[in-house]
Design a protein around this motif. Structure first.
Motif, mmCIF file in Angstrom:
data_model
loop_
_atom_site.group_PDB
_atom_site.id
_atom_site.type_symbol
_atom_site.label_atom_id
_atom_site.label_comp_id
_atom_site.label_asym_id
_atom_site.label_seq_id
_atom_site.Cartn_x
_atom_site.Cartn_y
_atom_site.Cartn_z
ATOM 1 N N LEU A 208 -23.640 71.387 -45.752
ATOM 2 C CA LEU A 208 -22.790 72.516 -45.362
ATOM 3 C C LEU A 208 -21.726 72.799 -46.414
ATOM 4 N N ARG A 209 -21.288 71.741 -47.089
ATOM 5 C CA ARG A 209 -20.284 71.918 -48.147
ATOM 6 C C ARG A 209 -20.883 72.567 -49.389
ATOM 7 N N ASP A 210 -22.070 72.088 -49.802
ATOM 8 C CA ASP A 210 -22.641 72.520 -51.084
ATOM 9 C C ASP A 210 -23.647 73.659 -50.962
ATOM 10 N N ARG A 211 -24.308 73.772 -49.795
ATOM 11 C CA ARG A 211 -25.343 74.793 -49.589
ATOM 12 C C ARG A 211 -26.357 74.781 -50.729
ATOM 13 N N SER A 212 -26.762 73.591 -51.136
ATOM 14 C CA SER A 212 -27.630 73.463 -52.303
ATOM 15 C C SER A 212 -29.020 72.992 -51.910
ATOM 16 N N PHE A 213 -30.028 73.703 -52.460
ATOM 17 C CA PHE A 213 -31.416 73.288 -52.298
ATOM 18 C C PHE A 213 -31.975 72.763 -53.618
ATOM 19 N N ALA A 214 -31.086 72.368 -54.524
ATOM 20 C CA ALA A 214 -31.529 71.753 -55.773
ATOM 21 C C ALA A 214 -32.298 70.476 -55.448
ATOM 22 N N GLY B 281 -24.996 62.570 -40.206
ATOM 23 C CA GLY B 281 -23.918 63.559 -40.151
ATOM 24 C C GLY B 281 -23.260 63.765 -41.506
ATOM 25 N N THR B 282 -23.132 62.699 -42.294
ATOM 26 C CA THR B 282 -22.566 62.865 -43.641
ATOM 27 C C THR B 282 -23.500 63.707 -44.507
ATOM 28 N N GLY B 283 -24.813 63.540 -44.299
ATOM 29 C CA GLY B 283 -25.759 64.365 -45.033
ATOM 30 C C GLY B 283 -25.633 65.828 -44.659
ATOM 31 N N ALA B 284 -25.490 66.086 -43.348
ATOM 32 C CA ALA B 284 -25.317 67.469 -42.897
ATOM 33 C C ALA B 284 -24.023 68.063 -43.438
ATOM 34 N N ALA B 285 -22.952 67.258 -43.448
ATOM 35 C CA ALA B 285 -21.671 67.735 -43.979
ATOM 36 C C ALA B 285 -21.776 68.047 -45.464
ATOM 37 N N ARG B 286 -22.519 67.222 -46.189
ATOM 38 C CA ARG B 286 -22.723 67.476 -47.624
ATOM 39 C C ARG B 286 -23.465 68.791 -47.838
ATOM 40 N N ASP C 293 -30.340 67.377 -54.647
ATOM 41 C CA ASP C 293 -29.606 67.459 -53.383
ATOM 42 C C ASP C 293 -30.539 67.357 -52.177
ATOM 43 N N VAL C 294 -31.745 67.905 -52.291
ATOM 44 C CA VAL C 294 -32.732 67.757 -51.213
ATOM 45 C C VAL C 294 -33.101 66.290 -51.035
ATOM 46 N N ALA C 295 -33.284 65.583 -52.152
ATOM 47 C CA ALA C 295 -33.610 64.159 -52.073
ATOM 48 C C ALA C 295 -32.462 63.368 -51.467
ATOM 49 N N ALA C 296 -31.233 63.680 -51.860
ATOM 50 C CA ALA C 296 -30.074 62.978 -51.307
ATOM 51 C C ALA C 296 -29.934 63.236 -49.810
ATOM 52 N N LEU C 297 -30.133 64.485 -49.395
ATOM 53 C CA LEU C 297 -30.059 64.814 -47.967
ATOM 54 C C LEU C 297 -31.111 64.039 -47.186
ATOM 55 N N THR C 298 -32.322 63.955 -47.736
ATOM 56 C CA THR C 298 -33.394 63.201 -47.075
ATOM 57 C C THR C 298 -33.022 61.735 -46.925
ATOM 58 N N PRO D 59 -26.998 49.642 -47.809
ATOM 59 C CA PRO D 59 -25.620 49.619 -48.317
ATOM 60 C C PRO D 59 -25.510 49.750 -49.832
ATOM 61 N N VAL D 60 -26.422 49.125 -50.585
ATOM 62 C CA VAL D 60 -26.404 49.298 -52.042
ATOM 63 C C VAL D 60 -26.709 50.750 -52.387
ATOM 64 N N GLY D 61 -27.683 51.326 -51.696
ATOM 65 C CA GLY D 61 -28.037 52.717 -51.942
ATOM 66 C C GLY D 61 -26.908 53.683 -51.614
ATOM 67 N N LEU D 62 -26.148 53.391 -50.563
ATOM 68 C CA LEU D 62 -25.034 54.273 -50.200
ATOM 69 C C LEU D 62 -23.978 54.314 -51.291
ATOM 70 N N GLY D 63 -23.895 53.233 -52.068
ATOM 71 C CA GLY D 63 -22.971 53.222 -53.187
ATOM 72 C C GLY D 63 -23.380 54.142 -54.316
ATOM 73 N N LEU D 64 -24.621 54.642 -54.260
ATOM 74 C CA LEU D 64 -25.136 55.536 -55.291
ATOM 75 C C LEU D 64 -25.152 56.995 -54.843
ATOM 76 N N LEU D 65 -24.653 57.255 -53.637
ATOM 77 C CA LEU D 65 -24.635 58.603 -53.076
ATOM 78 C C LEU D 65 -23.207 59.060 -52.851
ATOM 79 N N GLU D 66 -23.056 60.359 -52.693
ATOM 80 C CA GLU D 66 -21.746 60.940 -52.408
ATOM 81 C C GLU D 66 -21.902 61.967 -51.294
ATOM 82 N N ALA D 67 -21.040 61.868 -50.283
ATOM 83 C CA ALA D 67 -21.045 62.830 -49.180
ATOM 84 C C ALA D 67 -19.725 62.687 -48.436
ATOM 85 N N PRO D 68 -19.284 63.748 -47.754
ATOM 86 C CA PRO D 68 -18.045 63.660 -46.985
ATOM 87 C C PRO D 68 -18.113 62.558 -45.936
#
Length: 283
Positions: free
Chosen positions: A78-84, A71-76, A87-92, A18-27
């Motif tokens: 699909l929204r950004d289409r970023s392999f930076a 699912g929020t990671g997948a939505a992020r 963003d790869v670390a956030a998706l993971t 939960p603390v970590g989720l406060g440091l991330l952004e996703a739909p």
């Protein structure tokens, strides 16, 4: 050993995620943050119960929460289409708790997956809260906070190798010890870079508590990842290694408290400071 691992998992569920989720952004992540505490409590309760239908039911609730998080990671993506790298670390970080959630359900059933029994499944739950969620999250945050070259190149390397190592370790569970060793080596390289950059970053932090927390997390990684690498070498080539019980008591406890907890608390403090315009890190 079980209760040491259970305590580490509960810490991951109730605090680190939960603390970590406060440091991330996703739909959809804002809504999930609101419902995560009861989901995490249910997950922790399932671990405290003996193997039974109620325990499985509670584990399923937690698993659903982790699948929604994925699912929020997948939505992020699909929204950004970023392999930076960031963003790869956030998706993971957003996706890997689902592996822990699925493993929790099977462990609470008391079953096996491809020959892996409840003990290994329980360790898998712990692994993907820390080597999955926490490691990828922190690697991404360090990369985000490290902008000056050549440190920025090292940070991008870490933000990519930590997810790659985590994926290889997962594949190694099924493909064999040599692949798992390769994953451990890649993950160790990435986490040691994270540790070195965290040590460097702490010098620019004015918040004393955050500086202490960053120092602890960077130093602990030297020990915990060396133990992880030694374990993988022992599994692949029979070199001396600690028992599972001692790995849980050393690698597991240090990773949970020294790395995971300290790192997310430090970056949470820096995020609040950044929002208050009192510090530029982790913006």
């Amino acid at each position: 050993m079980r209760w040491v691992v259970v305590a580490a998992i509960a810490l991951g569920m109730l605090v680190i995620v939960p603390v970590g989720l406060g440091l991330l952004e996703a739909p959809g992540l804002r809504m999930l943050r609101k419902v995560w505490p009861p989901v995490a409590i249910v997950g922790a309760l399932s671990l405290a119960m003996p193997v039974s239908s109620p325990a499985v039911g509670l584990a399923c609730v937690y698993a659903v929460g982790t699948f929604v998080l994925a699912g929020t990671g997948a939505a992020r993506f699909l929204r950004d289409r970023s392999f930076a790298p960031v963003d790869v670390a956030a998706l993971t970080a957003l996706v890997t708790p689902a592996v822990a959630g699925a493993s929790l359900v099977v462990e609470r059933v008391g079953g096996t997956v491809l020959g892996f029994g409840p003990k290994i499944l329980l360790l898998t739950v712990a692994h993907f809260h820390y080597a999955g969620f926490a490691a990828a999250l922190v690697a991404g945050l360090v990369a985000q906070a490290t902008r000056a070259a050549p440190a920025a190149r090292a940070a991008k390397f870490a933000a990519l190798t930590v997810p790659a190592g985590t994926l290889l370790v997962l594949i190694g569970f099924f493909a064999g010890e040599v692949v798992e060793l390769a994953g451990a080596a890649v993950l160790t390289a990435g986490m040691w870079v994270v540790g070195a950059l965290t040590w460097r970053l702490r010098a620019s932090v004015s918040d004393r508590a955050a500086r202490v927390l960053l120092t602890i997390s960077s130093v602990v990684l030297v020990v915990t990842m060396l133990l992880a690498l030694d374990w993988a070498l022992g599994e692949a080539f029979g070199v001396p290694k600690l028992s599972l019980t001692w790995m849980a008591a050393t690698h597991g406890v240090l990773n949970a408290l020294g790395f995971g907890l300290c790192a997310v608390l430090a970056f949470s403090r820096l995020s609040v400071a950044s929002a208050d315009r009192t510090h530029p890190v982790a913006s």
